[in-house]
Design an enzyme around this catalytic site. Structure first.
Site, mmCIF file in Angstrom:
data_model
loop_
_atom_site.group_PDB
_atom_site.id
_atom_site.type_symbol
_atom_site.label_atom_id
_atom_site.label_comp_id
_atom_site.label_asym_id
_atom_site.label_seq_id
_atom_site.Cartn_x
_atom_site.Cartn_y
_atom_site.Cartn_z
ATOM 1 N N GLU A 263 0.835 -1.196 0.000
ATOM 2 C CA GLU A 263 0.000 0.000 0.000
ATOM 3 C C GLU A 263 0.872 1.248 0.000
ATOM 4 O O GLU A 263 1.928 1.257 0.637
ATOM 5 C CB GLU A 263 -0.931 -0.004 1.220
ATOM 6 N N HIS A 281 -8.339 1.115 1.499
ATOM 7 C CA HIS A 281 -8.172 1.064 2.955
ATOM 8 C C HIS A 281 -9.105 2.064 3.639
ATOM 9 O O HIS A 281 -8.677 2.947 4.394
ATOM 10 C CB HIS A 281 -6.717 1.350 3.335
#
Length: 531
Positions: A263, A281
């Site tokens: 990420e 997220h």
């Protein structure tokens, strides 16, 4: 002087006001976290640092934080904090693991619906001017079996909501008891059974060595054909490449992912696949959750800086605000016992055993152990504290053990410390009386009852006549005033000890005069923090 906290990321004004209302001076600079040089320049002026994700509490920043006592992360993830560096400096690192629980659980349920009915794909198709009603055939949630991997705080909320939707819930969690599962209305199963029975699988476990890749190629092969998989926990719990293959082959019917192995996720084997729903997220991204974690971190940090209460710490045993006043005198006692042994033991320590007897066995023994270890090694490392001490003991390779037992003697509760070196074992025990002050009740197996003073002298000798007079005369001639004098002996003409509470430090020259007596084996000056 009021403790000072720096808020270097965005926190609500309500959260900032909590600090002020609780007697903490707060410096609100929400953009400062992005300026690492300026942050490092001023961080030494603060007792606490409140952050979200923008501020990076690196080893370099922590080294500059000479007065910092606590870092509070408004959120569950602490990837932006160098926890080992903070621990070595004795800085408590707190997070807020429960502030976004409902939000994350709701996101998992939302993804499950989205995958079951292909909502994002249907939306895109419809807004593109198509009307592909027959293309987006979904499945019902009601009556399906949901397999929950990890039935803790967030997983437990998911279980409750899924039951409300008419799903049958099975859960795999090594820490979930059968009784607790029954209370939750879920069926406790082993992982293989969950994989083979579940129509939907959702993950709610932390990332550890044991959970990493828990849904890898092998376990994905054990799943029921047509299963749909939801991950709102941590990237890396699921092998994304293996899952993509399972989706392409038709074994897995769909997936909803909010977290990824890397990420920010700019690419993934899952991207572009039919019936895969991906979000960036967003598990904690609601107005309510962001406010909740901000308020919670302000409350936690204030409670620690003002009251000494520790909650949701990553690197320190929790101490509730309610137990803090009860525990405080026993933490002082533990520190004193450790400090005593640390000052009279000259050889490297190999083993440490801590005995909690009676009432102390039912206290927060993790906190007591941390305090004792801090006292034990303070003679070697002056800036050690309850956070850094356990790490230092572990790094030294010292074997540590704890024993708890019911009341065995005249005291309601006491703590006994025994350390072992290559040459000997040494023990000391103490308790807290009704006045809240620590007292020594046993040294080297010899019973006594001695106050603890800021300055003391410990003498180990052979039990022979005239020793009391010799000690008193020697100290008196040197101008040392004795406030209290406690004696004890193993047996007549055997080992004996004396513990003298004196009004000030004793010079080495005076100690040399004591040691010159052939009956005296050891004479050590002691100092204790008795505030």
């Amino acid at each position: 002087m009021a403790p000072r906290v720096l808020v270097s990321d965005e926190l609500s004004e309500t959260a900032v006001q909590i600090f002020r209302d609780r007697g903490v001076e707060v410096d609100f600079q929400p953009k400062l976290g992005k300026d690492k040089d300026k942050l490092a320049e001023i961080i030494g002026n603060y007792d606490g640092l409140a952050i979200r994700s923008a501020t990076k509490a690196t080893e370099k920043l922590i080294a500059a934080a000479t007065n910092l006592k606590v870092i509070g992360r408004a959120g569950i993830g602490v990837d932006n904090v160098d926890i080992p560096a903070a621990s070595k400096r004795g800085i408590i690192v707190m997070n807020t693991p429960f502030g976004n629980s409902i939000t994350t659980a709701e996101h998992a349920i939302a993804l499950m619906f989205a995958v079951a009915r292909q909502l994002p794909q249907a939306d895109a198709s419809t807004q593109a001017g198509k009307w592909e009603k027959s293309k987006f055939m979904g499945v019902e949630i009601t009556g399906k079996t949901l397999g929950v991997i990890g039935a803790g705080n967030i997983g437990g909320i998911v279980c409750k909501k899924a039951i409300g939707l008419g799903m049958h819930v099975i859960a795999y969690d090594p820490f979930l008891s059968v009784e607790r599962a029954r209370e939750m209305g879920v069926e406790k199963v082993e992982l293989d059974e969950l994989l083979s029975r579940a129509d939907f699988i959702t993950l709610h476990v932390p990332m550890t060595d044991k959970t990493r890749g828990i849904l890898g190629r092998e376990n994905l092969g054990k799943t029921k054909k047509g299963v749909r998989i939801i991950n709102c926990a941590r990237g890396g719990l699921v092998d994304e490449a293996a899952l993509a293959e399972a989706i392409k082959s038709g074994h897995v019917a769909g997936a909803g992912f909010d977290v990824f192995e890397v990420e920010p996720a700019t690419e993934s084997p899952l991207f572009g696949l039919d019936n895969v729903v991906c979000t960036p997220h967003l598990g904690a991204s609601t107005t309510e959750a962001q406010e909740n974690v901000a308020l919670q971190v302000a409350e936690q940090m204030s409670d620690y800086l003002v009251k000494g209460a520790v909650s949701n710490a990553i690197n320190m045993p929790s101490i509730t605000a309610e137990e803090a006043p009860i525990l405080k005198p026993f933490i002082r006692l533990a520190d004193v016992l450790g400090a005593f042994v640390g000052q009279v033991t000259e050889d490297p320590i190999k083993q440490i055993e801590i005995l909690f007897d009676g009432a102390t066995a039912n206290m927060n023994t993790r906190a007591l152990t941390s305090a004792l270890l801090a006292g034990l090694i303070r003679n070697q490392v002056s800036d050690v504290n309850m956070v850094s001490a356990p790490i230092m003991i572990k790094e030294k390779g010292i074997v540590l053990s704890e024993v708890k037992r019911d009341k065995t003697g005249v005291y309601d509760g006491y703590i006994k410390l025994t350390v072992t070196t290559d040459k000997q074992s040494r023990s000391v025990a103490g308790t807290v009386f009704s006045d809240g002050k620590p007292r020594f009740i046993q040294i080297k197996g010899i019973n006594m009852d001695a106050d603890v003073g800021a300055n003391m002298v410990y003498i180990s000798n052979t039990d022979v006549p005239g020793m009391i007079g010799f000690m008193g005369t020697t100290l008196g001639n040197a101008g040392v005033n004795i406030a209290n004098f406690q004696l004890g002996r193993e047996k007549e003409n055997g080992d004996a000890i004396a513990l003298l509470y004196v009004d000030g430090p004793v010079d080495q020259a005076v100690l040399d005069q004591l040691i010159a007596n052939p009956a005296i084996k050891q004479a050590k000056p002691l100092s204790f923090n008795v505030d």
